[in-house]
Write a protein that holds these residues in place. Structure first.
Motif, PDB file in Angstrom:
ATOM      1  N   ARG A  42       0.822  -1.203   0.000  1.00  0.00           N
ATOM      2  CA  ARG A  42       0.000   0.000   0.000  1.00  0.00           C
ATOM      3  C   ARG A  42       0.860   1.259   0.000  1.00  0.00           C
ATOM      4  N   GLU A  43       2.088   1.115   0.458  1.00  0.00           N
ATOM      5  CA  GLU A  43       3.066   2.196   0.413  1.00  0.00           C
ATOM      6  C   GLU A  43       4.325   1.679  -0.275  1.00  0.00           C
ATOM      7  N   ASP A 144      -0.032   0.875  -4.303  1.00  0.00           N
ATOM      8  CA  ASP A 144       0.487   1.959  -3.472  1.00  0.00           C
ATOM      9  C   ASP A 144      -0.210   3.276  -3.795  1.00  0.00           C
ATOM     10  N   GLU A 145      -0.482   4.018  -2.765  1.00  0.00           N
ATOM     11  CA  GLU A 145      -1.055   5.354  -2.881  1.00  0.00           C
ATOM     12  C   GLU A 145      -0.125   6.398  -2.278  1.00  0.00           C
ATOM     13  N   LYS A 146       0.905   5.942  -1.550  1.00  0.00           N
ATOM     14  CA  LYS A 146       1.824   6.861  -0.888  1.00  0.00           C
ATOM     15  C   LYS A 146       3.262   6.470  -1.199  1.00  0.00           C
ATOM     16  N   THR A 147       4.111   7.490  -1.293  1.00  0.00           N
ATOM     17  CA  THR A 147       5.549   7.283  -1.428  1.00  0.00           C
ATOM     18  C   THR A 147       6.198   7.638  -0.096  1.00  0.00           C
ATOM     19  N   LYS A 160       5.864  10.615   4.519  1.00  0.00           N
ATOM     20  CA  LYS A 160       4.909   9.989   3.610  1.00  0.00           C
ATOM     21  C   LYS A 160       4.228  11.057   2.761  1.00  0.00           C
ATOM     22  N   ARG A 161       4.257  10.829   1.445  1.00  0.00           N
ATOM     23  CA  ARG A 161       3.601  11.753   0.527  1.00  0.00           C
ATOM     24  C   ARG A 161       2.540  10.999  -0.257  1.00  0.00           C
ATOM     25  N   LYS A 162       1.426  11.637  -0.452  1.00  0.00           N
ATOM     26  CA  LYS A 162       0.341  11.004  -1.197  1.00  0.00           C
ATOM     27  C   LYS A 162       0.600  11.190  -2.685  1.00  0.00           C
ATOM     28  N   GLU A 163       1.509  10.375  -3.199  1.00  0.00           N
ATOM     29  CA  GLU A 163       1.895  10.446  -4.598  1.00  0.00           C
ATOM     30  C   GLU A 163       2.455   9.097  -5.029  1.00  0.00           C
ATOM     31  N   ARG A 164       2.498   8.889  -6.331  1.00  0.00           N
ATOM     32  CA  ARG A 164       3.067   7.670  -6.893  1.00  0.00           C
ATOM     33  C   ARG A 164       4.352   8.002  -7.635  1.00  0.00           C
TER      34      ARG A 164
END
Length: 248
Positions: A42-43, A144-147, A160-164
Motif C-alpha cells: 500500500r506504500e 500503493d497510494e503513498k511514497t 509519507k507523501r500522497k503520490e506515486r
C-alpha cells in the motif's frame, strides 16, 4: 499464620493522570506515527534514480556491439539474432545479479535502468527474457497510494507523501557514436577475415586479388560497434570518425 494482603488504595487523581498519558501517546501515534515500517504494497519506498531494477531495452538504439554480453560477470546476457542478421541482447534473470555493468557500458543507452524490482516469474524458463520482451515495460499491478522516504535528520522517521513514484527512469541519451571501421594498417592483414565474419551487420567485405586480401567497409551499414577492431589479431582495423562527406 495467614498474611492478609491489602488491596492498594485507590487514588483517582493518579489513575486519571495515567489514563491521560496513555491516551496522549495513542493520539501521537495516530497523528504522527513513530514507527519506521513501510506498509508495502500500500506504500512504496522512494528509490534513487540509480536504483538497479530490471533492465529495459530500446532496439532502435542498439548497434549490436556485444559489449553488454562481454562485460556481464554472471554470463546472464545472450545475443539473439533477428531475421536481418542483427544481434540484440536478452537477459537471463536466473543468472543476473543486477549489477548494471551492461547498462553502464552501453554506448548508446539502448539498455536502460528501471526501479521495477518486484517481478514474479512462473518458472525458471520464463526468467530468460528475449530482446522483444525487454522492449515492453512489464505490467505492474500497483496498490500503493503513498511514497515513503526515510528522514535521518535527528531521530529516524518516515516522510509519507500522497503520490506515486514513476518506476521508469528518464535521462538524456548520449549521442550515437559516429565512427566507422577502416583498414589503417593493410600491410598487417593476414587474410583471416575474422572481421568480416564477426561483423553483426555485414558491413565488411573482402576481395581476393591474387594472393592478397583487400577489405572494404560499407559506411551505410557500419554502426561503429568496434567488434572487428577488437577481434583483429594484427591490428589492421581502427575506428575512425565519420567524415562529413561520408555521413551524407
Amino acid at each position: 499464620m495467614v498474611k492478609v494482603v491489602k488491596p492498594p488504595e485507590k487514588n483517582l487523581v493518579r489513575s486519571a493522570i495515567g489514563h491521560l498519558r496513555a491516551i496522549t501517546e495513542v493520539a501521537k501515534e495516530v497523528v504522527n506515527p513513530g514507527t519506521i515500517t513501510i506498509h508495502y504494497p500500500r506504500e512504496r519506498r522512494k528509490l534513487p534514480d540509480n536504483f538497479r531494477g530490471i533492465i529495459l531495452f530500446e532496439k532502435e538504439d542498439c548497434i549490436s556491439c556485444f559489449r553488454c554480453a562481454h562485460i556481464c560477470p554472471a554470463n546472464a546476457i545472450q545475443m539473439y539474432p533477428d531475421d536481418k542478421g542483427r544481434y540484440y541482447p536478452g537477459v537471463d534473470y536466473a543468472k543476473c545479479i543486477l549489477c548494471h555493468f551492461c547498462v553502464d557500458s552501453c554506448p548508446t543507452a539502448a539498455l536502460k535502468p528501471s526501479k521495477i524490482h518486484d517481478v514474479a516469474f512462473k518458472d525458471v524458463e520464463s526468467m530468460e527474457v528475449t530482446p522483444d520482451q525487454m522492449e515492453n515495460v512489464p505490467e505492474v499491478v500497483r496498490e500503493d497510494e503513498k511514497t515513503v522516504e526515510y528522514d535521518f535528520e535527528g531521530d529516524i522517521k518516515l516522510i509519507k507523501r500522497k503520490e506515486r513514484e514513476e518506476l521508469t527512469v528518464e535521462f538524456d541519451k548520449p549521442d550515437r557514436p559516429k565512427f566507422y571501421a577502416i583498414p589503417e594498417n593493410p600491410e598487417n592483414c593476414i587474410g583471416c577475415r575474422l572481421c568480416m565474419f564477426s561483423c553483426p551487420v555485414d558491413a565488411i567485405s573482402s576481395k581476393l586479388e591474387g594472393t592478397k586480401v583487400s577489405l572494404t567497409t560499407d559506411f551505410e551499414k557500419c554502426t561503429g560497434c568496434g567488434i572487428c577492431v577488437r577481434i583483429c589479431p594484427t591490428e589492421v582495423l581502427v575506428l575512425a570518425p565519420v567524415r562529413e562527406e561520408v555521413s551524407k
